[in-house]
Write an enzyme that holds these catalytic residues in place. Structure first.
Site, PDB file in Angstrom:
ATOM      1  N   LYS A  37       0.838  -1.350   0.110  1.00 25.44           N
ATOM      2  CA  LYS A  37       0.073   0.069   0.017  1.00 25.44           C
ATOM      3  C   LYS A  37       0.988   1.300   0.067  1.00 25.44           C
ATOM      4  O   LYS A  37       1.857   1.211   0.716  1.00 25.44           O
ATOM      5  CB  LYS A  37      -0.886   0.019   1.183  1.00 25.44           C
TER       6      LYS A  37
ATOM      7  N   SER B 186     -10.009   2.223   2.826  1.00 25.52           N
ATOM      8  CA  SER B 186      -9.004   2.977   1.708  1.00 25.52           C
ATOM      9  C   SER B 186      -7.987   2.068   1.211  1.00 25.52           C
ATOM     10  O   SER B 186      -7.245   2.614   0.083  1.00 25.52           O
ATOM     11  CB  SER B 186      -8.116   4.006   2.587  1.00 25.52           C
TER      12      SER B 186
ATOM     13  N   SER C 241     -10.399   0.158   6.870  1.00 20.66           N
ATOM     14  CA  SER C 241      -9.834   0.293   5.641  1.00 20.66           C
ATOM     15  C   SER C 241      -9.022  -1.104   5.124  1.00 20.66           C
ATOM     16  O   SER C 241      -8.500  -1.281   4.146  1.00 20.66           O
ATOM     17  CB  SER C 241      -8.602   1.371   5.361  1.00 20.66           C
TER      18      SER C 241
HETATM   19  N1  GLN Z   1     -13.636   4.803   5.927  1.00 18.36           N
HETATM   20  C1  GLN Z   1     -12.973   5.443   6.945  1.00 18.36           C
HETATM   21  C2  GLN Z   1     -12.311   6.785   6.778  1.00 18.36           C
HETATM   22  O1  GLN Z   1     -12.795   7.243   5.781  1.00 18.36           O
HETATM   23  C3  GLN Z   1     -11.692   4.464   7.485  1.00 18.36           C
HETATM   24  C4  GLN Z   1     -10.755   4.772   6.573  1.00 18.36           C
HETATM   25  C5  GLN Z   1      -9.307   3.997   7.152  1.00 18.36           C
HETATM   26  O2  GLN Z   1      -9.472   2.872   7.961  1.00 18.36           O
HETATM   27  N2  GLN Z   1      -8.016   4.245   6.836  1.00 18.36           N
HETATM   28  O3  GLN Z   1     -11.837   7.360   7.687  1.00 18.36           O
END
Ligand code: GLN
Length: 487
Positions: free
Chosen positions: A78, A158, A182
């Site tokens: 990632k 994400s 995410s």
């Molecule tokens: N969807 C969540 C956010 O937008 C989680 C994102 C994440 O876990 N990095 O913050």
């Protein structure tokens, strides 16, 4: 598609060990797959030359019988993990062209174990988002399509690039990070398996920070066993991260395929609100029945503060983000947009460098931390966070793991207006994952079936802090009975 890319990590490792295949061959097969699937936009940087160079070294190690635990395994990383000498942008314009002079601890551990790096994977900008649509490099396309529709679907976020790349056989496995879901949500959307370990299990050193009290690294892979093999390597104390835990890392693979008779599985009433998607509810019930059939005991539990979890998360995460992202000023790294004065340069760089969602979070975070609002929002959220954690502590007096759906929906179309025009709708998609993050607990998502539209749905197994073993044990049993057919 070459049969080589169909091997799981465990199978690939065995084939390499038995000298049936070479790492160079395996890596070449993945490089071909990456090239074929560029339309998915899963990788923001391909590094085939680096991968092949590392693969050659792995083959030599196999020849000399000095192979590491993950020797010769091609992985995607990632783009939130700093990789020495390899561009790392967190998929933000503001980190344009940033090449870290150091390696994140997690990727260093993986490299030391022998992996090779196929490239950097797409993600929501600074990991803020739930559909991979906030990436500066554009959305990731989910390898799955709904029946009777050709519309491209989101891969989730994400870690959308990680989940899509694993699902489309563009790497054996990938790293992900999870702040509020995410790793779990994109895994569910793409029909793959991912685990967010307990907060502190993996070092955060060298991972671009979003919300430091929530961020955790973890693997996204083809199945439960592969996740266990990867977490064995990724986890462990690191002096460079003061929040990393000194707790010993057990062998997570040792608990797989064990008997789960007598295991107490909690089912939280608050996770079944009126209007929960019927297919998701049915998938959840099926999972519970499977565990019951193996002799697990199903126990109704209550997590009464669940209804405050989203509000709490969307105060704490932006607050920490606004502080963490203050370092991007155009001076130190990445993009610089000059101006007449120093202040103009800061403003211009940040205005051009950050995307809309990131700016929204910075504004919210700055607001909830400002004098006059701090007590009403930030401090209150911290108190509610403790109550949410206490709910779990109470529940875990009665059960060993908790089973819930991973997300309230399956993958939705890219550009879905109802999601994009109203950020609250997007945030609501995190309803089943954020409370676990606020409590710092481990949770794994595994594919549990297909919706009527033919799209993967995920189930989440939540464990006690530092008890990933029981999570893996339950997941391994469930996976065996679900028999999910991968792409
Ligand atoms: N969807 C969540 C956010 O937008 C989680 C994102 C994440 O876990 N990095 O913050």
């Amino acid at each position: 598609m070459s049969d080589l890319v169909k091997l799981t990590l465990a199978q690939a490792k065995k084939a390499l060990n038995d000298k049936k295949i070479s790492s160079v061959e395996l890596t070449q097969a993945y490089i071909a797959e990456m090239e074929k699937n560029r339309n998915l936009n899963a990788y923001v940087l391909e590094t085939p030359d680096i991968a092949l160079k590392q693969a050659k070294i792995s083959d030599e190690k196999y020849a000399k019988n000095t192979a590491g635990a993950l020797e010769g395994i091609p992985m995607g990383i990632k783009d939130l993990f700093c990789t020495k000498g390899i561009r790392t942008t967190a998929c933000s314009h503001i980190l344009d062209g940033f090449v870290p002079p150091y390696e994140s601890t997690v990727t260093q551990k993986l490299l030391d174990a022998g992996i090779n790096i196929l490239g950097k994977l797409n993600m929501d900008e600074f990991a803020m988002g739930g559909s991979n649509e906030t990436s500066y490099y554009g959305p990731v396309v989910n390898p799955w399509k709904a029946k009777n529709s050709d519309a491209p679907l989101v891969a989730g976020g994400s870690s959308g690039g990680s989940a899509a790349a694993v699902a489309a056989h563009m790497c054996v496995a990938a790293t992900g990070t999870d702040t509020g879901g995410s790793i779990r949500q994109p895994s569910a959307f793409c029909g793959v398996t991912g685990i967010k370990p307990t907060y502190g299990r993996c070092s955060r050193y060298g991972i671009v920070a979003f919300a430091s009290s929530l961020d955790q690294a973890g693997p996204i892979a083809q199945n439960v066993e592969d996740c266990a093999l990867l977490l064995n390597v990724m986890a462990g104390y690191d002096a460079k991260d003061s929040t990393s835990s000194q707790k010993e890392v057990p062998d997570f693979s040792a608990v797989l395929r064990q008997d789960i008779k007598g295991l107490k599985v909690g089912v939280p009433a608050e996770f079944r609100p009126d209007g929960l998607n019927a297919e998701i509810a049915a998938c959840w019930d099926k999972g519970l029945q499977m565990l019951k059939d193996r002799g697990a005991e199903i126990i109704n539990i209550s997590l009464p503060h669940t209804k405050y979890a989203l509000a709490t998360y969307y105060i704490i995460a932006p607050a920490e983000a606004s502080s963490n992202l203050a370092r991007y000023d155009g001076l130190r790294y990445g993009l610089r947009v000059n101006g007449a004065h120093l202040d103009d340069m800061y403003t211009n760089s940040r205005t051009e460098g950050f995307g809309r969602e990131v700016k929204r979070r910075i504004m919210i975070g700055t607001y909830v931390l400002s004098a006059g609002y701090y007590d009403a929002y930030y401090l209150k959220a911290q108190k509610v966070r403790r109550l949410i954690r206490n709910d779990f502590l109470e529940a875990f007096k009665k059960c060993d793991v908790i089973l819930t759906p991973t997300a309230p929906t399956g993958a939705f179309p890219i550009g879905d207006k109802s999601m994009l025009e109203n950020p609250i709708n997007m945030w609501l998609n995190d309803v089943f994952t954020v409370s676990v993050s606020l409590a710092g607990l481990p949770a794994l998502s595994l594919p549990a079936g297909l919706s009527g539209e033919g799209l993967p749905l995920g189930l989440q197994i939540i464990g006690r802090a530092f008890d990933e073993e029981t999570v893996f044990k339950a997941a391994s049993a469930l996976e065996n009975d679900i028999c999910f057919v991968r792409k």
